[in-house]
Write an enzyme that holds these catalytic residues in place. Structure first.
Site, PDB file in Angstrom:
ATOM      1  N   GLU A  38      12.361  -9.335   2.507  1.00 28.22           N
ATOM      2  CA  GLU A  38      11.576  -8.179   2.949  1.00 28.22           C
ATOM      3  C   GLU A  38      12.406  -6.913   2.737  1.00 28.22           C
ATOM      4  O   GLU A  38      13.579  -6.875   3.119  1.00 28.22           O
ATOM      5  CB  GLU A  38      11.231  -8.337   4.436  1.00 28.22           C
ATOM      6  CG  GLU A  38      10.483  -7.168   5.022  1.00 28.22           C
ATOM      7  CD  GLU A  38      10.246  -7.316   6.528  1.00 28.22           C
ATOM      8  OE1 GLU A  38       9.893  -6.303   7.148  1.00 28.22           O
ATOM      9  OE2 GLU A  38      10.436  -8.432   7.087  1.00 28.22           O
ATOM     10  N   PRO A  83       0.797  -1.227   0.000  1.00 25.04           N
ATOM     11  CA  PRO A  83       0.000   0.000   0.000  1.00 25.04           C
ATOM     12  C   PRO A  83       0.829   1.276   0.000  1.00 25.04           C
ATOM     13  O   PRO A  83       1.865   1.360   0.656  1.00 25.04           O
ATOM     14  CB  PRO A  83      -0.837  -0.103   1.276  1.00 25.04           C
ATOM     15  CG  PRO A  83      -0.165  -1.114   2.122  1.00 25.04           C
ATOM     16  CD  PRO A  83       0.553  -2.042   1.193  1.00 25.04           C
ATOM     17  N   ASN A  84       0.332   2.220  -0.763  1.00 30.11           N
ATOM     18  CA  ASN A  84       0.856   3.585  -0.882  1.00 30.11           C
ATOM     19  C   ASN A  84       2.176   3.686  -1.625  1.00 30.11           C
ATOM     20  O   ASN A  84       2.662   4.785  -1.865  1.00 30.11           O
ATOM     21  CB  ASN A  84       0.961   4.266   0.491  1.00 30.11           C
ATOM     22  CG  ASN A  84      -0.390   4.336   1.163  1.00 30.11           C
ATOM     23  OD1 ASN A  84      -1.364   4.761   0.558  1.00 30.11           O
ATOM     24  ND2 ASN A  84      -0.463   3.888   2.401  1.00 30.11           N
ATOM     25  N   ASN A 131       8.016  -5.507  -0.493  1.00 27.43           N
ATOM     26  CA  ASN A 131       7.859  -4.346   0.376  1.00 27.43           C
ATOM     27  C   ASN A 131       6.377  -4.284   0.687  1.00 27.43           C
ATOM     28  O   ASN A 131       5.573  -3.794  -0.110  1.00 27.43           O
ATOM     29  CB  ASN A 131       8.323  -3.062  -0.314  1.00 27.43           C
ATOM     30  CG  ASN A 131       8.264  -1.857   0.605  1.00 27.43           C
ATOM     31  OD1 ASN A 131       7.538  -1.865   1.593  1.00 27.43           O
ATOM     32  ND2 ASN A 131       9.018  -0.830   0.276  1.00 27.43           N
ATOM     33  N   ARG A 144       4.916  10.953  -2.367  1.00 26.62           N
ATOM     34  CA  ARG A 144       4.630  10.748  -0.949  1.00 26.62           C
ATOM     35  C   ARG A 144       5.883  10.979  -0.110  1.00 26.62           C
ATOM     36  O   ARG A 144       6.885  10.287  -0.295  1.00 26.62           O
ATOM     37  CB  ARG A 144       4.139   9.320  -0.762  1.00 26.62           C
ATOM     38  CG  ARG A 144       3.951   8.907   0.666  1.00 26.62           C
ATOM     39  CD  ARG A 144       3.628   7.420   0.745  1.00 26.62           C
ATOM     40  NE  ARG A 144       3.517   7.039   2.138  1.00 26.62           N
ATOM     41  CZ  ARG A 144       3.798   5.841   2.600  1.00 26.62           C
ATOM     42  NH1 ARG A 144       4.191   4.898   1.790  1.00 26.62           N
ATOM     43  NH2 ARG A 144       3.686   5.576   3.886  1.00 26.62           N
ATOM     44  N   ALA A 193       2.815  -0.772   5.060  1.00 24.25           N
ATOM     45  CA  ALA A 193       2.266  -0.814   6.414  1.00 24.25           C
ATOM     46  C   ALA A 193       1.759  -2.201   6.807  1.00 24.25           C
ATOM     47  O   ALA A 193       1.677  -2.504   8.000  1.00 24.25           O
ATOM     48  CB  ALA A 193       1.147   0.222   6.558  1.00 24.25           C
ATOM     49  N   ARG A 204      12.216   5.191  12.782  1.00 32.25           N
ATOM     50  CA  ARG A 204      10.909   5.825  12.636  1.00 32.25           C
ATOM     51  C   ARG A 204      10.026   5.522  13.846  1.00 32.25           C
ATOM     52  O   ARG A 204      10.513   5.082  14.878  1.00 32.25           O
ATOM     53  CB  ARG A 204      10.281   5.362  11.319  1.00 32.25           C
ATOM     54  CG  ARG A 204      11.160   5.815  10.133  1.00 32.25           C
ATOM     55  CD  ARG A 204      10.540   5.576   8.817  1.00 32.25           C
ATOM     56  NE  ARG A 204       9.285   6.322   8.682  1.00 32.25           N
ATOM     57  CZ  ARG A 204       8.378   6.049   7.765  1.00 32.25           C
ATOM     58  NH1 ARG A 204       8.562   5.066   6.917  1.00 32.25           N
ATOM     59  NH2 ARG A 204       7.270   6.773   7.697  1.00 32.25           N
ATOM     60  N   ARG A 247       6.541   0.898  13.826  1.00 30.39           N
ATOM     61  CA  ARG A 247       7.187   0.364  12.620  1.00 30.39           C
ATOM     62  C   ARG A 247       8.379  -0.545  12.959  1.00 30.39           C
ATOM     63  O   ARG A 247       8.966  -1.144  12.075  1.00 30.39           O
ATOM     64  CB  ARG A 247       7.666   1.506  11.730  1.00 30.39           C
ATOM     65  CG  ARG A 247       6.547   2.336  11.162  1.00 30.39           C
ATOM     66  CD  ARG A 247       7.081   3.360  10.180  1.00 30.39           C
ATOM     67  NE  ARG A 247       6.118   4.389   9.890  1.00 30.39           N
ATOM     68  CZ  ARG A 247       5.168   4.310   8.960  1.00 30.39           C
ATOM     69  NH1 ARG A 247       5.065   3.223   8.227  1.00 30.39           N
ATOM     70  NH2 ARG A 247       4.331   5.306   8.778  1.00 30.39           N
ATOM     71  N   ASP A 273       1.644 -15.939   6.986  1.00 31.70           N
ATOM     72  CA  ASP A 273       1.214 -17.302   6.679  1.00 31.70           C
ATOM     73  C   ASP A 273       1.439 -17.623   5.208  1.00 31.70           C
ATOM     74  O   ASP A 273       1.891 -18.723   4.866  1.00 31.70           O
ATOM     75  CB  ASP A 273      -0.266 -17.491   7.018  1.00 31.70           C
ATOM     76  CG  ASP A 273      -0.540 -17.552   8.509  1.00 31.70           C
ATOM     77  OD1 ASP A 273       0.409 -17.713   9.296  1.00 31.70           O
ATOM     78  OD2 ASP A 273      -1.726 -17.432   8.890  1.00 31.70           O
ATOM     79  N   SER A 317      12.876   3.095   3.741  1.00 31.00           N
ATOM     80  CA  SER A 317      13.400   3.839   4.891  1.00 31.00           C
ATOM     81  C   SER A 317      13.924   2.860   5.938  1.00 31.00           C
ATOM     82  O   SER A 317      13.619   1.666   5.901  1.00 31.00           O
ATOM     83  CB  SER A 317      12.300   4.712   5.507  1.00 31.00           C
ATOM     84  OG  SER A 317      11.295   3.902   6.099  1.00 31.00           O
ATOM     85  N   TYR A 363      10.966   8.899   1.448  1.00 31.40           N
ATOM     86  CA  TYR A 363      10.929   7.896   0.378  1.00 31.40           C
ATOM     87  C   TYR A 363      11.625   8.321  -0.913  1.00 31.40           C
ATOM     88  O   TYR A 363      11.670   7.545  -1.863  1.00 31.40           O
ATOM     89  CB  TYR A 363       9.473   7.525   0.067  1.00 31.40           C
ATOM     90  CG  TYR A 363       8.768   6.926   1.259  1.00 31.40           C
ATOM     91  CD1 TYR A 363       9.046   5.632   1.676  1.00 31.40           C
ATOM     92  CD2 TYR A 363       7.842   7.663   1.983  1.00 31.40           C
ATOM     93  CE1 TYR A 363       8.419   5.080   2.772  1.00 31.40           C
ATOM     94  CE2 TYR A 363       7.206   7.116   3.083  1.00 31.40           C
ATOM     95  CZ  TYR A 363       7.497   5.833   3.477  1.00 31.40           C
ATOM     96  OH  TYR A 363       6.881   5.283   4.565  1.00 31.40           O
ATOM     97  N   HIS A 380       3.552  -4.431   9.429  1.00 34.77           N
ATOM     98  CA  HIS A 380       3.384  -4.276  10.874  1.00 34.77           C
ATOM     99  C   HIS A 380       2.034  -4.777  11.367  1.00 34.77           C
ATOM    100  O   HIS A 380       1.724  -4.632  12.550  1.00 34.77           O
ATOM    101  CB  HIS A 380       3.566  -2.802  11.242  1.00 34.77           C
ATOM    102  CG  HIS A 380       4.705  -2.162  10.521  1.00 34.77           C
ATOM    103  ND1 HIS A 380       6.025  -2.505  10.748  1.00 34.77           N
ATOM    104  CD2 HIS A 380       4.729  -1.252   9.516  1.00 34.77           C
ATOM    105  CE1 HIS A 380       6.805  -1.809   9.936  1.00 34.77           C
ATOM    106  NE2 HIS A 380       6.042  -1.048   9.181  1.00 34.77           N
ATOM    107  N   HIS A 409      12.456  -2.489   2.809  1.00 36.56           N
ATOM    108  CA  HIS A 409      11.878  -1.189   3.161  1.00 36.56           C
ATOM    109  C   HIS A 409      12.808  -0.108   2.659  1.00 36.56           C
ATOM    110  O   HIS A 409      14.035  -0.228   2.760  1.00 36.56           O
ATOM    111  CB  HIS A 409      11.688  -1.052   4.674  1.00 36.56           C
ATOM    112  CG  HIS A 409      10.767  -2.103   5.213  1.00 36.56           C
ATOM    113  ND1 HIS A 409       9.411  -2.034   5.050  1.00 36.56           N
ATOM    114  CD2 HIS A 409      11.023  -3.261   5.852  1.00 36.56           C
ATOM    115  CE1 HIS A 409       8.860  -3.101   5.587  1.00 36.56           C
ATOM    116  NE2 HIS A 409       9.818  -3.871   6.075  1.00 36.56           N
TER     117      HIS A 409
END
Length: 144
Positions: free
Chosen positions: A95, A9-10, A71, A17, A74, A104, A108, A84, A99, A22, A77, A97
């Site tokens: 995984e 998302p986002n 990635n 953003r 959100a 942060r 997070r 699963d 940032s 970012y 978290h 990210h």
């Protein structure tokens, strides 16, 4: 070699953003650079703001791809469902990210998906994706 990048998302708003966190480049601007650098690797890309769609894409590609760069935004978290799903895949998942999530907000600092992933890369901007691809290439070249 086939690597699937999946953004949550986002992340469709990269470049717009919070550029202080970012950066100012969109992922659509960055992806061709990755594909050019790794011309011998088939790099697919998918983005969704919907958790179930991310799970569908992970399941669709996680049994045939050689690796996945995820990635989860959100959902990192909050999503036991993503954890699963990752556990059920054949392909290793890295995984990522953009940032450094540990610099942060405290919420997070915990990832529900890290424990199911091969590794975690964070804090290197969009270059985090390149580092994840390098890790997947290295994993592929290591004999079982």
């Amino acid at each position: 070699m086939k690597i699937q990048i999946i953004n949550g998302p986002n992340l469709n708003l990269l470049g717009q953003r919070e550029p202080g966190i970012y950066g100012s480049s969109s992922f659509d601007e960055y992806l061709p650079k990755l594909q050019a650098k790794y011309a011998g690797v088939e790099i697919g890309y998918y983005q969704s703001n919907v958790e179930g769609e991310l799970i569908n894409k992970l399941q669709e590609t996680g049994l045939s791809a050689d690796g996945i760069v995820l990635n989860a935004g959100a959902y990192t978290h909050t999503s036991i469902a993503l954890q699963d799903c990752i556990r059920s895949l054949k392909a290793p998942v890295i995984e990522v990210h953009i940032s450094n999530v540990h610099k942060r907000e405290e919420f997070r600092h915990h990832s529900y998906i890290s424990c199911a992933c091969q590794g975690v890369i964070c804090g290197f901007g969009l270059d985090s994706y390149r580092l994840a691809i390098e890790a997947l290439i290295q994993l592929q070249s290591v004999p079982d």
